[in-house]
Design a protein around this motif. Structure first.
Motif, PDB file in Angstrom:
ATOM      1  N   ILE A 129       0.874  -1.169   0.000  1.00  7.43           N
ATOM      2  CA  ILE A 129       0.000   0.000   0.000  1.00  7.43           C
ATOM      3  C   ILE A 129       0.905   1.212   0.000  1.00  7.43           C
ATOM      4  CG2 ILE A 129      -1.645   1.327   1.377  1.00  7.43           C
ATOM      5  CD1 ILE A 129      -2.698  -1.355   2.428  1.00  7.43           C
ATOM      6  N   LEU A 130       0.674   2.141  -0.906  1.00  3.78           N
ATOM      7  CA  LEU A 130       1.448   3.386  -0.939  1.00  3.78           C
ATOM      8  C   LEU A 130       0.627   4.488  -0.296  1.00  3.78           C
ATOM      9  CD1 LEU A 130       2.843   3.332  -4.579  1.00  3.78           C
ATOM     10  CD2 LEU A 130       4.030   2.699  -2.488  1.00  3.78           C
ATOM     11  N   TYR A 131       1.295   5.353   0.442  1.00  6.38           N
ATOM     12  CA  TYR A 131       0.618   6.492   1.049  1.00  6.38           C
ATOM     13  C   TYR A 131       1.617   7.623   1.205  1.00  6.38           C
ATOM     14  CZ  TYR A 131       2.834   4.633   5.253  1.00  6.38           C
ATOM     15  OH  TYR A 131       3.749   4.156   6.148  1.00  6.38           O
ATOM     16  N   ARG A 132       1.107   8.827   1.307  1.00  7.84           N
ATOM     17  CA  ARG A 132       1.934  10.005   1.553  1.00  7.84           C
ATOM     18  C   ARG A 132       1.757  10.383   3.016  1.00  7.84           C
ATOM     19  NH1 ARG A 132       0.982  15.189  -2.014  1.00  7.84           N
ATOM     20  NH2 ARG A 132       1.762  13.680  -3.515  1.00  7.84           N
ATOM     21  N   VAL A 133       2.850  10.682   3.689  1.00  5.63           N
ATOM     22  CA  VAL A 133       2.778  11.087   5.089  1.00  5.63           C
ATOM     23  C   VAL A 133       2.291  12.536   5.135  1.00  5.63           C
ATOM     24  CG1 VAL A 133       4.075  11.439   7.228  1.00  5.63           C
ATOM     25  CG2 VAL A 133       4.609   9.490   5.742  1.00  5.63           C
ATOM     26  N   VAL A 134       1.064  12.711   5.667  1.00  6.14           N
ATOM     27  CA  VAL A 134       0.465  14.048   5.709  1.00  6.14           C
ATOM     28  C   VAL A 134      -0.101  14.396   7.083  1.00  6.14           C
ATOM     29  CG1 VAL A 134      -0.097  14.122   3.247  1.00  6.14           C
ATOM     30  CG2 VAL A 134      -1.743  13.176   4.872  1.00  6.14           C
ATOM     31  N   GLY A 135      -0.096  13.473   8.001  1.00  6.09           N
ATOM     32  CA  GLY A 135      -0.687  13.748   9.314  1.00  6.09           C
ATOM     33  C   GLY A 135      -0.310  12.673  10.313  1.00  6.09           C
ATOM     34  N   LYS A 136      -1.009  12.708  11.438  1.00 10.10           N
ATOM     35  CA  LYS A 136      -0.706  11.814  12.553  1.00 10.10           C
ATOM     36  C   LYS A 136      -0.820  10.340  12.173  1.00 10.10           C
ATOM     37  CE  LYS A 136      -2.643  10.566  17.031  1.00 10.10           C
ATOM     38  NZ  LYS A 136      -3.685  10.884  18.008  1.00 10.10           N
ATOM     39  N   LYS A 137      -1.893   9.969  11.483  1.00  6.20           N
ATOM     40  CA  LYS A 137      -2.108   8.555  11.154  1.00  6.20           C
ATOM     41  C   LYS A 137      -1.024   8.031  10.215  1.00  6.20           C
ATOM     42  CE  LYS A 137      -5.690   7.818   8.815  1.00  6.20           C
ATOM     43  NZ  LYS A 137      -7.023   7.622   8.271  1.00  6.20           N
ATOM     44  N   THR A 138      -0.767   8.721   9.132  1.00  5.86           N
ATOM     45  CA  THR A 138       0.249   8.227   8.191  1.00  5.86           C
ATOM     46  C   THR A 138       1.652   8.334   8.786  1.00  5.86           C
ATOM     47  OG1 THR A 138       0.129  10.359   7.033  1.00  5.86           O
ATOM     48  CG2 THR A 138      -1.072   8.495   6.059  1.00  5.86           C
ATOM     49  N   GLU A 139       1.891   9.286   9.664  1.00  7.81           N
ATOM     50  CA  GLU A 139       3.173   9.354  10.355  1.00  7.81           C
ATOM     51  C   GLU A 139       3.327   8.147  11.279  1.00  7.81           C
ATOM     52  OE1 GLU A 139       6.920  10.587  11.612  1.00  7.81           O
ATOM     53  OE2 GLU A 139       5.751  11.226   9.892  1.00  7.81           O
TER      54      GLU A 139
END
Length: 100
Positions: free
Chosen positions: A51-61
């Motif tokens: 799964i690819l995601y961009r770190v943009v906030g608390k959850k993805t961090e």
């Protein structure tokens, strides 16, 4: 254990909230499977997926900081895998649009 996911499936991915010391609160959201890894490089059941995601906030961090062995949960299988959605007779062009 084999997983029945293909690229394009959307699943619910969850990780414990690090600010909740009891581990009772989970942060969750929908994520799209981008690649599956099979033992024989065949389409079908997978042994793992990406799964690819961009770190943009608390959850993805929190996902970014997760280490091997950390608790994660996932479930559901939503949407049509991408190949099933675009493999049509007479199809000449596919245009992909992503938002988020």
């Amino acid at each position: 254990e084999e997983l029945e996911y293909q690229p394009g499936n959307v699943l619910a991915l969850e990780i414990p909230d690090p600010e909740n010391p009891q581990g009772e609160e989970w942060m969750r959201g929908p994520y799209t499977v981008t690649r599956v890894i099979t033992e024989n490089n065949e389409v079908g059941s997978s042994s793992s997926f990406d799964i690819l995601y961009r770190v943009v906030g608390k959850k993805t961090e929190t996902f970014r900081k997760a280490a091997v062995g950390d608790a994660l949960q996932f479930g559901g299988k939503f949407k049509v895998p991408i190949l099933e959605g675009i493999e049509k007779d007479g199809l000449e062009r596919v245009v992909g649009i992503s938002t988020g």
